[in-house]
Design a protein around this motif. Structure first.
Motif, PDB file in Angstrom:
ATOM      1  N   THR A  36       0.848  -1.177  -0.071  1.00 38.22           N
ATOM      2  CA  THR A  36       0.199  -0.055   0.163  1.00 38.22           C
ATOM      3  C   THR A  36       0.801   1.282  -0.171  1.00 38.22           C
ATOM      4  O   THR A  36       0.521   2.214  -0.524  1.00 38.22           O
ATOM      5  N   LEU A  37       1.796   1.304   0.841  1.00 38.96           N
ATOM      6  CA  LEU A  37       2.893   2.452   0.925  1.00 38.96           C
ATOM      7  C   LEU A  37       3.461   2.456  -0.592  1.00 38.96           C
ATOM      8  O   LEU A  37       3.511   3.880  -0.816  1.00 38.96           O
ATOM      9  N   TYR A  38       4.006   1.655  -1.217  1.00 38.21           N
ATOM     10  CA  TYR A  38       4.673   1.800  -2.443  1.00 38.21           C
ATOM     11  C   TYR A  38       3.522   2.364  -3.568  1.00 38.21           C
ATOM     12  O   TYR A  38       3.616   3.272  -4.398  1.00 38.21           O
ATOM     13  N   ARG A  39       2.307   2.036  -3.371  1.00 39.45           N
ATOM     14  CA  ARG A  39       0.891   2.487  -4.304  1.00 39.45           C
ATOM     15  C   ARG A  39       0.827   3.913  -4.107  1.00 39.45           C
ATOM     16  O   ARG A  39       0.695   4.747  -4.870  1.00 39.45           O
ATOM     17  N   ASP A  40       0.999   4.303  -2.756  1.00 37.25           N
ATOM     18  CA  ASP A  40       0.571   5.674  -2.099  1.00 37.25           C
ATOM     19  C   ASP A  40       1.694   6.475  -2.527  1.00 37.25           C
ATOM     20  O   ASP A  40       1.403   7.693  -3.242  1.00 37.25           O
ATOM     21  N   ILE A  41       3.116   6.096  -2.627  1.00 38.68           N
ATOM     22  CA  ILE A  41       4.102   7.090  -3.245  1.00 38.68           C
ATOM     23  C   ILE A  41       3.902   7.176  -4.773  1.00 38.68           C
ATOM     24  O   ILE A  41       4.146   8.264  -5.000  1.00 38.68           O
ATOM     25  N   ALA A  42       3.636   6.123  -5.360  1.00 41.71           N
ATOM     26  CA  ALA A  42       3.398   6.320  -6.824  1.00 41.71           C
ATOM     27  C   ALA A  42       2.371   7.191  -7.236  1.00 41.71           C
ATOM     28  O   ALA A  42       2.414   8.098  -8.011  1.00 41.71           O
ATOM     29  N   SER A  43       1.275   7.323  -6.367  1.00 42.44           N
ATOM     30  CA  SER A  43       0.111   8.110  -6.464  1.00 42.44           C
ATOM     31  C   SER A  43       0.533   9.668  -6.296  1.00 42.44           C
ATOM     32  O   SER A  43       0.323  10.543  -6.935  1.00 42.44           O
ATOM     33  N   LEU A  44       1.515   9.942  -5.314  1.00 44.75           N
ATOM     34  CA  LEU A  44       1.926  11.293  -4.984  1.00 44.75           C
ATOM     35  C   LEU A  44       2.753  11.601  -6.072  1.00 44.75           C
ATOM     36  O   LEU A  44       2.947  13.030  -6.432  1.00 44.75           O
ATOM     37  N   GLN A  45       3.629  10.718  -6.475  1.00 47.18           N
ATOM     38  CA  GLN A  45       4.855  11.281  -7.669  1.00 47.18           C
ATOM     39  C   GLN A  45       3.856  11.451  -9.023  1.00 47.18           C
ATOM     40  O   GLN A  45       4.310  12.586  -9.599  1.00 47.18           O
ATOM     41  N   ALA A  46       2.714  10.899  -9.082  1.00 46.23           N
ATOM     42  CA  ALA A  46       2.062  11.289 -10.137  1.00 46.23           C
ATOM     43  C   ALA A  46       1.178  12.441 -10.153  1.00 46.23           C
ATOM     44  O   ALA A  46       1.129  13.242 -11.271  1.00 46.23           O
ATOM     45  N   GLN A  47       1.059  12.956  -9.037  1.00 46.16           N
ATOM     46  CA  GLN A  47       0.463  14.359  -8.615  1.00 46.16           C
ATOM     47  C   GLN A  47       1.596  15.418  -8.665  1.00 46.16           C
ATOM     48  O   GLN A  47       1.109  16.661  -8.529  1.00 46.16           O
ATOM     49  N   GLY A  48       2.846  15.075  -8.886  1.00 50.61           N
ATOM     50  CA  GLY A  48       3.807  16.125  -9.048  1.00 50.61           C
ATOM     51  C   GLY A  48       4.681  16.078  -7.663  1.00 50.61           C
ATOM     52  O   GLY A  48       5.763  16.904  -7.691  1.00 50.61           O
ATOM     53  N   ALA A  49       4.469  15.341  -6.707  1.00 53.31           N
ATOM     54  CA  ALA A  49       5.307  15.319  -5.394  1.00 53.31           C
ATOM     55  C   ALA A  49       6.898  14.776  -6.060  1.00 53.31           C
ATOM     56  O   ALA A  49       7.220  13.666  -6.769  1.00 53.31           O
ATOM     57  N   GLN A  50       8.021  15.475  -5.619  1.00 54.17           N
ATOM     58  CA  GLN A  50       9.462  15.036  -5.866  1.00 54.17           C
ATOM     59  C   GLN A  50       9.939  14.159  -4.767  1.00 54.17           C
ATOM     60  O   GLN A  50      10.671  14.513  -3.847  1.00 54.17           O
ATOM     61  N   ILE A  51       9.280  12.854  -4.934  1.00 56.77           N
ATOM     62  CA  ILE A  51       9.609  11.726  -3.780  1.00 56.77           C
ATOM     63  C   ILE A  51      10.764  11.065  -4.705  1.00 56.77           C
ATOM     64  O   ILE A  51      10.332  10.406  -5.482  1.00 56.77           O
ATOM     65  N   GLY A  53      13.774   8.141  -4.950  1.00 48.91           N
ATOM     66  CA  GLY A  53      14.255   6.804  -4.095  1.00 48.91           C
ATOM     67  C   GLY A  53      13.759   5.758  -4.483  1.00 48.91           C
ATOM     68  O   GLY A  53      12.935   5.839  -5.673  1.00 48.91           O
ATOM     69  N   GLU A  54      13.792   4.452  -3.862  1.00 46.78           N
ATOM     70  CA  GLU A  54      13.075   3.456  -4.597  1.00 46.78           C
ATOM     71  C   GLU A  54      13.197   2.427  -3.254  1.00 46.78           C
ATOM     72  O   GLU A  54      13.928   2.503  -2.404  1.00 46.78           O
ATOM     73  N   ALA A  55      12.471   1.109  -3.683  1.00 45.51           N
ATOM     74  CA  ALA A  55      12.362   0.227  -2.713  1.00 45.51           C
ATOM     75  C   ALA A  55      13.647  -0.307  -2.283  1.00 45.51           C
ATOM     76  O   ALA A  55      14.741  -0.498  -3.339  1.00 45.51           O
ATOM     77  N   GLY A  56      13.970  -0.641  -1.035  1.00 48.96           N
ATOM     78  CA  GLY A  56      15.250  -0.867  -0.594  1.00 48.96           C
ATOM     79  C   GLY A  56      16.382  -0.007  -0.395  1.00 48.96           C
ATOM     80  O   GLY A  56      17.120  -0.286   0.397  1.00 48.96           O
ATOM     81  N   LEU A  57      16.177   1.052  -1.047  1.00 43.90           N
ATOM     82  CA  LEU A  57      17.165   2.252  -0.853  1.00 43.90           C
ATOM     83  C   LEU A  57      16.369   3.313   0.183  1.00 43.90           C
ATOM     84  O   LEU A  57      17.265   4.056   0.852  1.00 43.90           O
ATOM     85  N   GLY A  58      15.057   3.443   0.346  1.00 47.54           N
ATOM     86  CA  GLY A  58      14.501   4.531   1.026  1.00 47.54           C
ATOM     87  C   GLY A  58      14.135   5.586   0.126  1.00 47.54           C
ATOM     88  O   GLY A  58      14.317   5.720  -1.172  1.00 47.54           O
ATOM     89  N   PHE A  59      13.276   6.505   0.798  1.00 49.85           N
ATOM     90  CA  PHE A  59      12.604   7.804  -0.076  1.00 49.85           C
ATOM     91  C   PHE A  59      12.975   9.028   0.670  1.00 49.85           C
ATOM     92  O   PHE A  59      12.812   9.178   2.112  1.00 49.85           O
TER      93      PHE A  59
END
Length: 231
Positions: A36-51, A53-59
């Motif tokens: 769920t967290l990864y899905r939410d991060i992807a949603s925020l990135q799609a809205q323009g959030a400059q997040i 990082g990636e899984a295993g490395l951190g955000f």
């Protein structure tokens, strides 16, 4: 918790970290699964959030991002609706209209599920006797406070003794049945409180008083023993 609230919480969590934080830590703090967290991060990135990082490395969230739609919790929505209703019912008509307009602007950019919460807010303002104060008097006082200019009052005190005062208004207190101007009184050389319903006449002198309003408010709080408001 709604999805909108969850996304807001995720943004707030990311803002607390100035270094990459693992997905597992974020998921644990939010009480959601890693998926769920990864899905939410992807949603925020799609809205323009400059997040970044990636899984295993951190955000990490780069500064400067605000969610395009305003995000509020349900309790924040209730607080906004209740506050706007109070102002619309208790303040002068100009300020009341401004409260309703502000609420309409907020509603226009809320996600559908939160807009429904706003439209159906169940916290109500009870009836209260309205003070016999002209709208124009309150508008004039509010304008003088904003512009930091002096007012010339003809005032009737509790003993029905009339006096003329030149004041430096720095605040206007709204109670259920009365309105009170907090001001420095030139004739008394001290802070005084003036009930608006006892003001017989008022006029702007169009002269700025020599101190800033914030300084006056600070001095008034100290004189009254009122602690400074925490932010």
């Amino acid at each position: 918790m709604s999805r909108a609230e969850r996304l807001l919480d995720l943004i707030q969590k990311l803002r607390l970290y100035h270094y990459p934080v693992s997905g597992a830590v974020l998921a644990s703090e939010l009480g959601v699964s890693l998926r769920t967290l990864y899905r939410d991060i992807a949603s925020l990135q799609a809205q323009g959030a400059q997040i970044e990082g990636e899984a295993g490395l951190g955000f990490v969230l780069r500064p400067g991002f605000t969610l395009p739609p305003l995000m509020f919790t349900v309790e924040e929505i209730e607080a906004l609706a209740l506050g706007a209703k109070w102002v619309a019912d208790r303040a002068d008509s100009s300020l009341g209209a401004a409260a309703n307009h502000a609420l309409s602007k907020i509603a226009a950019v809320l996600p559908a599920e939160l807009r429904l919460e706003l439209d159906s807010a169940a916290l109500l303002i009870g009836p209260s006797p309205h003070p016999s104060v002209a709208d124009e008097t309150l508008r004039l006082i509010r304008a003088a406070i904003r512009q930091e200019i002096k007012l010339d009052l003809r005032y009737l005190d509790a003993r029905e003794q009339a006096s003329s005062r030149v004041i430096w208004p720095c605040a206007l207190a709204f109670f259920d049945q009365i309105r009170v101007v907090v001001a420095w009184c030139e004739s008394r050389q001290a802070f005084r409180h003036f009930r608006v319903d006892r003001i017989q006449s008022v006029a702007c002198i169009d002269v700025r008083y020599p101190k800033r309003r914030q300084a006056l408010l600070k001095a008034w709080r100290e004189a009254e023993g009122i602690p400074a408001r925490s932010r």
